[in-house]
Design an enzyme around this catalytic site. Structure first.
Site, short mmCIF file in Angstrom:
data_model
loop_
_atom_site.label_atom_id
_atom_site.label_comp_id
_atom_site.label_asym_id
_atom_site.label_seq_id
_atom_site.Cartn_x
_atom_site.Cartn_y
_atom_site.Cartn_z
NE ARG B 54 -1.20 -1.98 3.34
CZ ARG B 54 -2.23 -2.81 3.34
NH1 ARG B 54 -3.43 -2.38 3.53
NH2 ARG B 54 -2.02 -4.10 3.15
CB THR B 55 3.83 2.42 1.84
OG1 THR B 55 3.27 2.03 3.09
CG2 THR B 55 4.53 3.75 2.01
CE LYS B 82 23.77 -6.82 -13.17
NZ LYS B 82 23.78 -5.82 -14.25
NE ARG B 104 8.11 0.66 3.77
CZ ARG B 104 6.88 0.27 4.05
NH1 ARG B 104 6.51 -0.98 3.85
NH2 ARG B 104 6.00 1.13 4.53
CG HIS B 132 5.40 4.48 7.82
ND1 HIS B 132 5.46 5.24 6.68
CD2 HIS B 132 4.69 3.37 7.48
CE1 HIS B 132 4.81 4.61 5.70
NE2 HIS B 132 4.34 3.48 6.16
#
Lengths: 172, 316
Positions: B54-55, B82, B104, B132
């Site tokens: 959702r975020t 990598k 995030r 948050h």
């Protein structure tokens, strides 16, 4: 140090005259919506709408308000100040919108308002009513209803309210 | 204001200002064409090193409704695999001409660190247990608009139930709720309370039964099941007996009280009742409001010239 160009009575008379002109020009008032531009145009739109509804008797012309801050073309040039949110009570598709503002200057606010209105439907026509046209247009935009044409310098400040219209010269 | 890293960066005026802008966005989102040109020409990258539904989608929807261009960076399919470093990754993205990075990360403080490596605005979309901020803002928006008190939560009591210790949502929400004037109660087993809970300015109650009938807002946190094995949490049935919202408990909620949850829900854990059966559930309203509030945050950070709406709030 401003000069009063119109008094409270003059403003009232101008609103009454524009109300009659709106009724005269729009034979089918049932398709008309009056929309004030946040925030300066809102009180004028309210009074125009009252008058028009009194003159028209049977029809009720809806009143709306449009906030154009999300549509400006000069975000990077000046801070954005949000006014009250947009409130358009009807789908504008096929309607004649009378867009109302206090002062017509460069025309950029009106351009933004036209874009904002289009997001609420496709009006059949948009007419522009302003209390003061002070000149200095930067876009091909002209008013349909004018309270008073006032020649100004680019840097003058024009303030419009129910109590009158005042022009203040600002030294550069 | 250039970045949004923590709710602590925001004054009460800033918070109220963002919630006001969110009202404008709410009006836009009711239109048949919910899109305005406000951020035309801006590019926003969502950079998620941790899973999210959702975020990330909420930010991307918000950006698109403001006409910004959106780039999505998925850590799992990137050159991080990598061996490219975080710093090189951010500098590479920034070199493409990004106006904002929505970050995030599982580690606290990473968004703050990233601000040193880029000229773009950095928005914290959740970092570890730390913060948050947009969740806190959208929850404050949901509660203030629910009760019609635009800029205050004075007189409201809000219970937050669950794993407070590991929750960035709890940290952001408690900060904003308290500063808007709400009385905040936390309900959790001692093992899931932070050590310094006394300094948070909240009331601590041992069971959900102590609060369920009395509070205006019952805010259930997600039980982080991935921590269940680590033996810091009591056995699940024991936990549920004391902390879960059952149909019986939901029936005892006050009339006009609301149920909130940041998602994703663990059905049968913190919510044993089906939220669809709780008249006061605002869980989907929170998701809807999330788009309004994230549009407001993006617009406040990017939508303005020399002085942003936020800075004006801070100056006044």
């Amino acid at each position: 140090m401003g000069t009063e160009i119109l008094g409270a009575d003059d403003v009232s008379r101008a609103i009454t005259r524009i109300s009659h002109e709106i009724v005269e020009r729009n034979s089918d008032l049932s398709q008309v919506v009056i929309v004030g531009m946040q925030t300066g145009g809102v009180w004028i739109a309210e009074r125009l709408c009252e008058n028009v509804n009194r003159l028209s008797e049977s029809v009720v012309v809806p009143l709306g308000a449009v906030d154009i801050s999300m549509y400006r073309d000069d975000f990077s040039l000046r801070p954005v100040v949000l006014s009250a949110p947009t409130d358009i009570p009807v789908d504008l598709t096929g309607r004649t919108v009378v867009l109302v503002d206090d002062v017509l200057f460069t025309g950029r606010t009106v351009r933004a308002a036209l874009e904002a209105l289009n997001d609420h439907g496709r009006p059949r026509a948009v007419q522009l009513a302003v209390m003061v046209d002070r000149g200095h247009r930067e876009l091909p935009i002209r008013p349909d209803y004018v309270g008073k044409n006032i020649p100004t310098h680019m840097t003058d400040e024009v303030s419009v309210g129910p109590e009158g219209v005042i022009v203040t010269a600002v030294e550069q | 204001m250039k970045h949004l890293l923590s709710t602590h960066d925001l004054s009460v005026d800033d918070i109220v200002g963002i919630l006001d802008v969110a009202d404008h966005m709410a009006e836009i989102n009711t239109r048949t064409v919910p899109k305005v040109p406000a951020l035309r020409g801006k590019t926003i990258a969502s950079v998620f090193f941790e899973d999210s539904t959702r975020t990330r989608l909420s930010f991307e929807t918000a950006a698109k409704r403001l006409s910004a261009d959106v780039m999505t960076f998925m850590a799992s399919s990137s050159s991080l695999n990598k061996g490219e470093s975080l710093r090189d990754t951010i500098e590479t993205l920034s070199a493409m001409g990004i106006d904002a990075l929505v970050i995030r990360h599982k580690s606290s403080g990473i968004p703050q660190t990233i601000t040193q490596w880029t000229d773009a605005s950095v928005i914290n979309a959740g970092d570890g247990w730390h913060q948050h901020p947009t969740q806190g803002l959208l929850d404050a928006y949901t509660v203030t608009r629910e009760y019609g008190t635009k800029d205050s939560l004075q007189g409201r009591s809000i219970a937050i139930v669950g794993d407070i210790k590991h929750s960035r949502v709890a940290r952001s929400n408690i900060d904003i709720f308290r500063r808007l004037g709400a009385h905040v109660v936390v309900v959790a087993p001692p093992a899931l309370l932070p050590g310094n809970i006394e300094s948070w300015g909240v009331e601590v109650r041992p069971t959900i039964d102590d609060v369920v009938a009395d509070v205006d807002v019952l805010y259930m946190l997600r039980m982080q099941l991935e921590r269940m094995d680590s033996a810091i949490v009591p056995k699940l049935p024991e936990y549920c007996a004391t902390y879960s919202l059952t149909p019986e408990r939901a029936a005892r909620m006050g009339s006009g009280a609301i149920l909130m949850h940041p998602g994703p829900i663990n059905r049968g854990v913190e919510l044993i009742v089906d939220p669809a059966d709780v008249p006061g559930s605002r869980i989907l309203t929170q998701v809807k409001n999330g788009v309004n509030v994230r549009m407001a945050v993006l617009f406040s950070l990017l939508g303005s010239g020399a002085t942003s709406t936020l800075q004006q709030g801070a100056e006044s």
